[in-house]
Scaffold this active site. Sequence first.
Site: not given
Length: 304
Positions: A242, A245
């Site tokens: 993540h 991201r």
Amino acid sequence: EEKIEDFLNYLKFEKNSSENTIEAYLADINKLKDFAVEQLGDVQPDKISYEDLQEFLFRVSKEKYSERTQARWISSIKGFFKYLLEDELREDNPSALLETPKLGVYLPDTLSLEEIEKLISVIDKTTDLGQRNLCMMEVLYGCGLRVTELTELKISNINFKEGYIKVEGKGDKVRFVPLADYTAGLIQHYIKEVRAKQKIDKKHTDTLFLNQRGSKISRVMVFIIIKEQAQRAGIQKNISPHTFRHSFATHLLEGGADLRSVQELRYIQEMLGHSSITTTEIYTHLNTEELHEVILKYHPRNNN
């Protein structure tokens, strides 16, 4: 256990919750079940009181879990008892008065462009596994995907000619993510030079990223690979898939993208599939074209 199973089926078939969400709910409600068995004399879901739930949360709060984890437990408990109320197993909801701890703004770790390059530089690109890992990290970073979206990515959903990836996100919502030439080149190289050598499981002939057995790579393995690479690169931050991201969105802003455009990226992920078919077609066309221009203009991977 019977009511937990019914609740999970409700989440899966009626709420259309993702597999990861269902697993989280299961883990949280099982904690409550164990407490009911061990500390409350095996009390059943229709008899648990508000005071019982308070005692459970008080005890687990002493185990040094974060406020964010405690908030998730309360959310799971509220969802479970709301279901029992709707299913008419109970006439009241003992979780209704539970208060969720107030959480501050969560600022996840991001990687600088230099740290991204450092992570990439320590990958052993002379091996097939290294080439696969390089491609996975660049797709995470270049397209802003969630880890599950990465592991589920299908070759048939990549449009090299138009420069888009069709991504099946949470709740089976679909969005179209712009694909830069740089990232597309890495994917094509991986498919032709690495993946083509593998003996592939029949179930995963269309899955892009495979493990050494020719099956879909797992989420856990992606986490492990990234943690190992961060360690090799000497990066001390708490890095996960993540993180790429968040870095994707952050670098767009740092590169000069309008904040509104990044917000649109997030909203599209939530909104696609919620309107009528006609509206969705128009909405998808207009916004993916705009996003394509924004991302190709401001993302560091497209500035060469």
